[in-house]
Every structure is written in structure tokens, then in C-alpha cells.
Design a protein around this motif. Structure first.
Motif, PDB file in Angstrom:
ATOM      1  N   UNK A   1       3.356  15.459 -14.078  1.00  0.00           N
ATOM      2  CA  UNK A   1       3.234  14.191 -14.815  1.00  0.00           C
ATOM      3  C   UNK A   1       3.929  13.027 -14.125  1.00  0.00           C
ATOM      4  N   UNK A   2       4.992  13.297 -13.392  1.00  0.00           N
ATOM      5  CA  UNK A   2       5.676  12.210 -12.681  1.00  0.00           C
ATOM      6  C   UNK A   2       4.803  11.653 -11.562  1.00  0.00           C
ATOM      7  N   UNK A   3       4.102  12.541 -10.861  1.00  0.00           N
ATOM      8  CA  UNK A   3       3.201  12.073  -9.799  1.00  0.00           C
ATOM      9  C   UNK A   3       2.021  11.324 -10.419  1.00  0.00           C
ATOM     10  N   UNK A   4       1.503  11.832 -11.522  1.00  0.00           N
ATOM     11  CA  UNK A   4       0.393  11.151 -12.194  1.00  0.00           C
ATOM     12  C   UNK A   4       0.796   9.752 -12.636  1.00  0.00           C
TER      13      UNK A   4
ATOM     14  N   UNK B   1       0.846  -1.187   0.000  1.00  0.00           N
ATOM     15  CA  UNK B   1       0.000   0.000   0.000  1.00  0.00           C
ATOM     16  C   UNK B   1       0.883   1.238   0.000  1.00  0.00           C
ATOM     17  N   UNK B   2       0.363   2.321  -0.556  1.00  0.00           N
ATOM     18  CA  UNK B   2       1.126   3.561  -0.638  1.00  0.00           C
ATOM     19  C   UNK B   2       0.263   4.713  -0.137  1.00  0.00           C
TER      20      UNK B   2
ATOM     21  N   UNK C   1       1.146   2.439  -9.737  1.00  0.00           N
ATOM     22  CA  UNK C   1       0.977   1.706  -8.486  1.00  0.00           C
ATOM     23  C   UNK C   1      -0.440   1.173  -8.330  1.00  0.00           C
ATOM     24  N   UNK C   2      -1.427   2.037  -8.536  1.00  0.00           N
ATOM     25  CA  UNK C   2      -2.813   1.579  -8.482  1.00  0.00           C
ATOM     26  C   UNK C   2      -3.403   1.418  -7.093  1.00  0.00           C
TER      27      UNK C   2
END
Length: 430
Positions: A54-57, A40-41, A63-64
């Protein structure tokens, strides 16, 4: 394993939630990098612009199983729409973070998520007590530098103010809730043991610590004196203060137990604009607080907002005059940013763009630089601040270019924020 990702900067909230999960028996890793191998994140975000990164997106998409929290989540529909995480925590997370990662978002207060294409959300509930177990302190926290400190710790939540541009009272409320001095001291002792050297106190206005119907000067002084004994005064700062919530006792304590600086949110030299911002103070109040601090040997930094809706050139000239008269030790300038969920964001969305200084072409002294009127005012006030310090700094070409780049960058970023607000205008809180 659960990974807590706080991109670029360890936020204090991410450390606290890490401590909660650690003491719950979970294997926790906290990182400033966009990487994770956990089952989990938890993703801690503090800026609207991070929703457009865009990197965070890409990280969330790959990860999902990411849950998002932090100040950016005041409008969970926006976070769900831009990042599509598993869930969004739109309030205080200490009481719900463990059941969220263990059982999922269903039935939890202050959590939003998608179910069969529909957004399900519930109102947040404040935590019962701000006293908490020791945060999870990463090994490299002592290497972080956030405005001169390794970390900003939280001593209380809430703000008495009603400033139109500020998210704090909308996120934490207007009632002041304070931690115990003992809990704060234990935390700072542990941070020092693990390599943290410089600590700043946050919470919106430091002197509201212990507030109960009036400023609790004794509690504030005892708190910063105790922390100064642990860290040394050169390593402790209480930066942010309202001018109407300081007096000689508070400022003398800042002088005697910290690095000796205070930062006032002065915002404007125009009473008309201060009223529009709902600051609850006047230009005279601002000047009186600056002069009091200086008379007691406290150095003063001031923050200003330009390009606020309705600000005229005459209002801006009054701000320029205030900076000249007050002779601040440092000056910080921002273009008015409509943070989601604030009255300012609703005001900006209700106004035609062509009446906002951010979208007007500057026709004055800096016309050749092709700036918007808001960017030009930001740039001009930065230059004014350098020339009106007690010890003026020579304006080199490098400094000139740095301020020019900063002004342009702010203008560009706030336009991106406004575009995002327009996309979600129907669901933004007012």
C-alpha cells in the motif's frame, strides 16, 4: 530533477540507469526511500509483492509521473492495473530511459502505457552492448547488506537453463551476453573508491560469464581474479551456480579468489520433480557437484523448493534424505512461487487449488501448528538442514520460532501472489 526510487534496496539496474541519465546531463537523485521531489520518477521494483504494497501504491498515486521498471514488469498489464503509473518498461532500459523521461513513452520499444483507456505496448529490444558508463553510486551504498554484500553487480545477462520457476531466461533470453572485463573492473574500482567494500557477482550463473558455445573458464577466472585484487578475496563472492556449469577450474578459482562459497540451486532430491522443473540435471549430478566443491575446499550452500505442483510426500522424503547425505554448509528453503510470466505461474493457474500443497492442511507431525502442507515441508526441511550441517547448530527456541514464522510468511505471501495472478490470468505471458 529526476528521482530514481528503489524501495528498500538499491537494485543494480537503478544504479546503471542513474549513470545513463547523469551522463545525459540530467540532475539525478537515487534513494531507497519512498520519497521524491523530482519532476520525473523512475521506480525500480523486483518483487511481485511490491505491487501489493500500500505504501508503494500510495506513492505512485500521489506522484502521478512515475515510470516503473525492473523484473516485476514482465507483465506490464499487471503493473498498470495495480499501480497505474505513467509507463512501464518491460525490458532492458539503458537505451530507452533517456527518451522516456525526456519525451514520453510513445514509440519506444519495450514500453507499455495507457492511451485513452487502452493499453499500448511494444515488444522489448535487447541493448546492443552491456558495457556501460559508470553507474550512479549513492553515498550510502557501502552501508547496504544484501546477503552479505553491499551490492550485486551484473557481469552478463541470459541463462541457458529452462527452469519452470525462473524469470531470468524469460526476461533476458537464453543467449549469453557478457560485459568486458575492463568495464567490470573500472566499475568495481569506482565503487571501492566511493566506500563499497563487499561485492557479489550476479547474472544467474556466474560461470556463464564469457560463454560462447562453451564455458569460457579463462575469462571467468581472469574476471574474478581481477576483482579479488581490487577488493580482497574476503570481500568478493560469486554465489549462484548451476551444478552442470562448474568444474575443477571454476571451483578452484572460487576458492582462491572469493570468500570460498558457492550456492547451488539444487531444488529437490527427487529426479521426478527435477524433471518437472525442467532443471536439466539429476540428483546424481547435484550430489556430484556438491562433493567436488567440498573436495576442493569450497563451502556449499544449497537452495531447495518445496510444495512444487505434483510433489508427493515420497518426493519430499527424498529431498530430506538428500540434505542428510550431502551435509551442506547452509540450506535455503522456499515454497514454490509462481512468478508472473514463468511456466510455473501458468501451471498453478491451470490447477485446482485443492491439489496444491499450499492449500492442503498438514496432517502430519506438525498438525498442531496449523500449517499448510507446503508450509510444513518448508519448516521441516529448514530444521533438517540445521541438523545435517558438518557442524550442526543447536536448535534453540528462537531459531525454531524464526523458521516457523518464515514458513508461515512464505505461505501467506505466495497465496497473495496467486490471487494477483488469478486477477490477470488472461494477459499473463506464457
Amino acid at each position: 530533477m529526476i528521482d530514481i526510487v528503489s524501495p528498500g534496496t538499491y537494485t543494480y539496474g537503478s544504479l546503471v540507469l542513474g549513470g545513463v541519465l547523469r551522463d545525459r546531463g540530467h540532475d539525478i537523485k537515487i534513494t531507497r526511500k519512498l520519497e521524491s521531489r523530482g519532476e520525473s520518477v523512475l521506480l525500480s521494483l523486483f518483487s511481485t509483492l511490491q505491487l501489493l504494497d500500500p505504501k508503494i501504491r500510495d506513492f505512485v498515486a500521489e506522484r502521478g509521473n512515475v515510470c516503473v521498471g525492473g523484473p516485476v514488469s514482465l507483465c506490464p498489464e499487471m503493473v498498470l492495473g495495480e499501480l497505474n503509473p505513467k509507463a512501464v518498461v518491460s525490458g532492458e532500459g539503458e537505451d530507452i530511459v533517456a527518451p522516456l523521461v525526456e519525451n514520453g513513452p510513445e514509440g519506444l520499444a519495450g514500453v507499455a502505457y495507457r492511451h485513452q483507456g487502452e493499453i499500448i505496448k511494444s515488444p522489448p529490444e535487447p541493448v546492443g552492448s552491456l558495457d556501460h558508463i559508470l553507474p550512479l553510486i549513492p553515498d550510502d551504498l557501502g552501508q547496504q547488506n544484501v546477503r552479505g554484500a553491499n551490492v550485486y553487480i551484473e557481469t552478463h545477462r541470459g541463462c541457458l537453463g529452462s527452469c519452470t520457476f525462473c524469470q531470468v531466461p524469460r526476461f533476458f533470453g537464453r543467449s549469453i551476453r557478457s560485459r568486458s572485463i575492463e568495464n567490470i573492473v573500472d566499475e568495481v574500482k569506482e565503487m571501492k573508491r566511493l566506500g563499497v567494500k563487499r561485492v557479489a557477482i550476479s547474472g544467474g550463473t556466474g560461470s556463464l560469464f564469457g560463454y560462447r558455445n562453451k564455458i569460457n573458464r579463462e575469462a571467468f577466472v581472469e574476471m574474478i581474479r581481477s576483482l579479488s585484487q581490487i577488493l580482497g578475496k574476503r570481500n568478493l563472492s560469486v554465489p549462484d551456480m548451476r551444478v552442470d556449469l562448474v568444474d575443477e577450474t571454476v571451483l578452484e578459482a572460487v576458492r582462491d579468489y572469493t570468500i570460498g562459497w558457492v550456492f547451488f540451486g539444487l531444488e529437490s532430491g527427487s529426479d521426478r520433480i527435477l524433471r518437472a522443473m525442467r532443471k536439466g540435471v539429476t540428483v546424481e549430478d547435484n550430489l556430484r557437484a556438491v562433493e567436488l566443491a567440498k573436495s576442493l575446499g569450497v563451502k556449499v550452500g544449497g537452495s531447495f523448493i518445496v510444495g512444487y505442483p505434483g510433489e508427493t510426500r515420497e518426493d519430499f522424503e527424498e529431498t530430506m534424505s538428500f540434505v542428510e547425505e550431502s551435509m551442506l554448509d547452509d540450506v535455503f528453503v522456499s515454497i514454490a512461487e509462481p512468478i508472473p510470466g514463468t511456466p510455473l505461474s501458468a501451471q498453478v493457474l491451470d490447477m485446482p487449488k485443492d491439489v496444491l500443497a499450499l492449500y492442503q492442511e498438514h496432517q502430519g507431525e506438525y498438525q498442531a501448528l496449523r500449517l499448510s502442507e507446503a508450509e510444513a515441508r518448508c519448516f521441516e526441511l529448514m530444521l533438517q538442514g540445521e541438523g545435517c550441517k558438518p557442524v550442526p547448530r543447536a536448535l534453540s527456541q528462537d531459531l525454531y520460532n524464526a523458521y516457523l514464522d518464515e514458513s508461515r510468511g512464505q505461505g501467506r505471501d505466495i497465496k497473495r501472489v496467486i490471487e494477483l495472478l488469478e486477477k490477470y490470468r488472461d494477459v499473463l505471458p506464457h
